[in-house]
Write a protein that holds these residues in place. Sequence first.
Motif, PDB file in Angstrom:
ATOM      1  N   GLY A  93       0.812  -1.210   0.000  1.00 51.18           N
ATOM      2  CA  GLY A  93       0.000   0.000   0.000  1.00 51.18           C
ATOM      3  C   GLY A  93       0.845   1.259   0.000  1.00 51.18           C
ATOM      4  O   GLY A  93       0.530   2.239  -0.691  1.00 51.18           O
ATOM      5  N   ALA A  94       1.935   1.256   0.758  1.00 48.78           N
ATOM      6  CA  ALA A  94       2.839   2.409   0.788  1.00 48.78           C
ATOM      7  C   ALA A  94       3.497   2.611  -0.572  1.00 48.78           C
ATOM      8  O   ALA A  94       3.616   3.740  -1.057  1.00 48.78           O
ATOM      9  CB  ALA A  94       3.894   2.230   1.880  1.00 48.78           C
ATOM     10  N   VAL A  95       3.908   1.511  -1.203  1.00 50.46           N
ATOM     11  CA  VAL A  95       4.511   1.585  -2.536  1.00 50.46           C
ATOM     12  C   VAL A  95       3.507   2.178  -3.522  1.00 50.46           C
ATOM     13  O   VAL A  95       3.840   3.089  -4.298  1.00 50.46           O
ATOM     14  CB  VAL A  95       4.987   0.192  -3.001  1.00 50.46           C
ATOM     15  CG1 VAL A  95       5.359   0.200  -4.481  1.00 50.46           C
ATOM     16  CG2 VAL A  95       6.156  -0.293  -2.154  1.00 50.46           C
ATOM     17  N   GLU A  96       2.272   1.690  -3.501  1.00 50.18           N
ATOM     18  CA  GLU A  96       1.244   2.195  -4.412  1.00 50.18           C
ATOM     19  C   GLU A  96       0.986   3.679  -4.187  1.00 50.18           C
ATOM     20  O   GLU A  96       0.794   4.438  -5.149  1.00 50.18           O
ATOM     21  CB  GLU A  96      -0.046   1.396  -4.250  1.00 50.18           C
ATOM     22  CG  GLU A  96       0.054  -0.005  -4.794  1.00 50.18           C
ATOM     23  CD  GLU A  96      -1.159  -0.863  -4.487  1.00 50.18           C
ATOM     24  OE1 GLU A  96      -2.144  -0.357  -3.900  1.00 50.18           O
ATOM     25  OE2 GLU A  96      -1.117  -2.047  -4.845  1.00 50.18           O
ATOM     26  N   ALA A  97       0.993   4.122  -2.939  1.00 51.90           N
ATOM     27  CA  ALA A  97       0.768   5.541  -2.637  1.00 51.90           C
ATOM     28  C   ALA A  97       1.884   6.413  -3.207  1.00 51.90           C
ATOM     29  O   ALA A  97       1.622   7.476  -3.791  1.00 51.90           O
ATOM     30  CB  ALA A  97       0.640   5.737  -1.127  1.00 51.90           C
ATOM     31  N   VAL A  98       3.128   5.971  -3.061  1.00 52.71           N
ATOM     32  CA  VAL A  98       4.257   6.738  -3.607  1.00 52.71           C
ATOM     33  C   VAL A  98       4.186   6.756  -5.129  1.00 52.71           C
ATOM     34  O   VAL A  98       4.388   7.804  -5.764  1.00 52.71           O
ATOM     35  CB  VAL A  98       5.608   6.167  -3.113  1.00 52.71           C
ATOM     36  CG1 VAL A  98       6.774   6.784  -3.870  1.00 52.71           C
ATOM     37  CG2 VAL A  98       5.761   6.391  -1.625  1.00 52.71           C
ATOM     38  N   GLN A  99       3.867   5.621  -5.727  1.00 51.61           N
ATOM     39  CA  GLN A  99       3.771   5.563  -7.189  1.00 51.61           C
ATOM     40  C   GLN A  99       2.649   6.456  -7.709  1.00 51.61           C
ATOM     41  O   GLN A  99       2.775   7.064  -8.773  1.00 51.61           O
ATOM     42  CB  GLN A  99       3.586   4.127  -7.657  1.00 51.61           C
ATOM     43  CG  GLN A  99       4.823   3.287  -7.455  1.00 51.61           C
ATOM     44  CD  GLN A  99       4.612   1.823  -7.791  1.00 51.61           C
ATOM     45  OE1 GLN A  99       3.507   1.380  -8.092  1.00 51.61           O
ATOM     46  NE2 GLN A  99       5.693   1.058  -7.738  1.00 51.61           N
ATOM     47  N   ALA A 100       1.554   6.577  -6.967  1.00 47.33           N
ATOM     48  CA  ALA A 100       0.454   7.464  -7.370  1.00 47.33           C
ATOM     49  C   ALA A 100       0.872   8.934  -7.250  1.00 47.33           C
ATOM     50  O   ALA A 100       0.487   9.758  -8.077  1.00 47.33           O
ATOM     51  CB  ALA A 100      -0.783   7.187  -6.510  1.00 47.33           C
ATOM     52  N   GLN A 101       1.661   9.250  -6.233  1.00 48.12           N
ATOM     53  CA  GLN A 101       2.104  10.625  -6.023  1.00 48.12           C
ATOM     54  C   GLN A 101       3.186  11.033  -7.018  1.00 48.12           C
ATOM     55  O   GLN A 101       3.274  12.198  -7.402  1.00 48.12           O
ATOM     56  CB  GLN A 101       2.616  10.798  -4.594  1.00 48.12           C
ATOM     57  CG  GLN A 101       2.991  12.226  -4.258  1.00 48.12           C
ATOM     58  CD  GLN A 101       3.373  12.405  -2.800  1.00 48.12           C
ATOM     59  OE1 GLN A 101       3.390  11.466  -2.011  1.00 48.12           O
ATOM     60  NE2 GLN A 101       3.681  13.636  -2.440  1.00 48.12           N
ATOM     61  N   PHE A 102       4.025  10.070  -7.431  1.00 46.77           N
ATOM     62  CA  PHE A 102       5.143  10.339  -8.337  1.00 46.77           C
ATOM     63  C   PHE A 102       5.096   9.376  -9.524  1.00 46.77           C
ATOM     64  O   PHE A 102       5.986   8.537  -9.681  1.00 46.77           O
ATOM     65  CB  PHE A 102       6.474  10.196  -7.597  1.00 46.77           C
ATOM     66  CG  PHE A 102       6.660  11.165  -6.463  1.00 46.77           C
ATOM     67  CD1 PHE A 102       7.094  12.455  -6.705  1.00 46.77           C
ATOM     68  CD2 PHE A 102       6.404  10.782  -5.156  1.00 46.77           C
ATOM     69  CE1 PHE A 102       7.276  13.359  -5.660  1.00 46.77           C
ATOM     70  CE2 PHE A 102       6.569  11.673  -4.104  1.00 46.77           C
ATOM     71  CZ  PHE A 102       7.006  12.967  -4.358  1.00 46.77           C
ATOM     72  N   PRO A 103       4.075   9.490 -10.380  1.00 46.94           N
ATOM     73  CA  PRO A 103       3.935   8.531 -11.486  1.00 46.94           C
ATOM     74  C   PRO A 103       5.139   8.562 -12.429  1.00 46.94           C
ATOM     75  O   PRO A 103       5.623   9.633 -12.794  1.00 46.94           O
ATOM     76  CB  PRO A 103       2.654   8.975 -12.190  1.00 46.94           C
ATOM     77  CG  PRO A 103       2.397  10.365 -11.739  1.00 46.94           C
ATOM     78  CD  PRO A 103       3.045  10.524 -10.400  1.00 46.94           C
ATOM     79  N   GLY A 104       5.615   7.378 -12.768  1.00 51.00           N
ATOM     80  CA  GLY A 104       6.732   7.248 -13.688  1.00 51.00           C
ATOM     81  C   GLY A 104       8.104   7.447 -13.066  1.00 51.00           C
ATOM     82  O   GLY A 104       9.115   7.236 -13.733  1.00 51.00           O
ATOM     83  N   TYR A 105       8.161   7.850 -11.811  1.00 52.01           N
ATOM     84  CA  TYR A 105       9.452   8.021 -11.142  1.00 52.01           C
ATOM     85  C   TYR A 105       9.980   6.661 -10.698  1.00 52.01           C
ATOM     86  O   TYR A 105       9.210   5.730 -10.473  1.00 52.01           O
ATOM     87  CB  TYR A 105       9.313   8.926  -9.918  1.00 52.01           C
ATOM     88  CG  TYR A 105       9.224  10.401 -10.224  1.00 52.01           C
ATOM     89  CD1 TYR A 105       8.783  10.883 -11.450  1.00 52.01           C
ATOM     90  CD2 TYR A 105       9.579  11.331  -9.261  1.00 52.01           C
ATOM     91  CE1 TYR A 105       8.707  12.246 -11.702  1.00 52.01           C
ATOM     92  CE2 TYR A 105       9.500  12.697  -9.508  1.00 52.01           C
ATOM     93  CZ  TYR A 105       9.066  13.139 -10.730  1.00 52.01           C
ATOM     94  OH  TYR A 105       8.999  14.483 -10.972  1.00 52.01           O
ATOM     95  N   VAL A 106      11.301   6.573 -10.541  1.00 55.52           N
ATOM     96  CA  VAL A 106      11.930   5.333 -10.099  1.00 55.52           C
ATOM     97  C   VAL A 106      12.885   5.607  -8.945  1.00 55.52           C
ATOM     98  O   VAL A 106      13.450   6.693  -8.823  1.00 55.52           O
ATOM     99  CB  VAL A 106      12.686   4.620 -11.244  1.00 55.52           C
ATOM    100  CG1 VAL A 106      11.728   4.138 -12.316  1.00 55.52           C
ATOM    101  CG2 VAL A 106      13.752   5.519 -11.847  1.00 55.52           C
ATOM    102  N   PHE A 107      13.032   4.594  -8.113  1.00 51.84           N
ATOM    103  CA  PHE A 107      13.999   4.632  -7.015  1.00 51.84           C
ATOM    104  C   PHE A 107      15.335   4.113  -7.520  1.00 51.84           C
ATOM    105  O   PHE A 107      15.398   3.113  -8.231  1.00 51.84           O
ATOM    106  CB  PHE A 107      13.527   3.746  -5.854  1.00 51.84           C
ATOM    107  CG  PHE A 107      12.442   4.363  -5.032  1.00 51.84           C
ATOM    108  CD1 PHE A 107      12.749   5.119  -3.907  1.00 51.84           C
ATOM    109  CD2 PHE A 107      11.113   4.181  -5.374  1.00 51.84           C
ATOM    110  CE1 PHE A 107      11.746   5.693  -3.141  1.00 51.84           C
ATOM    111  CE2 PHE A 107      10.104   4.741  -4.612  1.00 51.84           C
ATOM    112  CZ  PHE A 107      10.414   5.502  -3.494  1.00 51.84           C
TER     113      PHE A 107
END
Length: 120
Positions: A52-66
């Motif tokens: 869920g935390a991963v999905e939230a970050v991906q929604a906030q920063f679409p297309g960004y990568v770690f």
Amino acid sequence: MAEFDDTVTAYLRTWNATDTNERRALLERHWAQSVTYTDPLAQVSGHDGISGAVEAVQAQFPGYVFTLVSGPDAHHQQARFQWGLGPRDAEPVVVGFDVLSTDPEGRIQTVLGFLDQVPA
């Protein structure tokens, strides 16, 4: 320690996995069932909490990568490393510093995260 290179790589791959099934497989293989994760913006536990935390970050920063910025520096069953989050092949927009510990089987058990650089 070479095993922590693999652990940190799996950690970053989990945060970058946009496919739910791929992320679930990474969680099952590399993260303990009872994992806890705490940073300034989230406090979650278990595979569902991490996902869920991963999905939230991906929604906030679409297309960004770690990506790995520095480290890991490891001893015993713990490692610290600096990561970046930003567009692929560009300077990170967010930079953080995480400390993780592993269980006796080498799975990620605890993560403590800190944010070093965040957008204004």
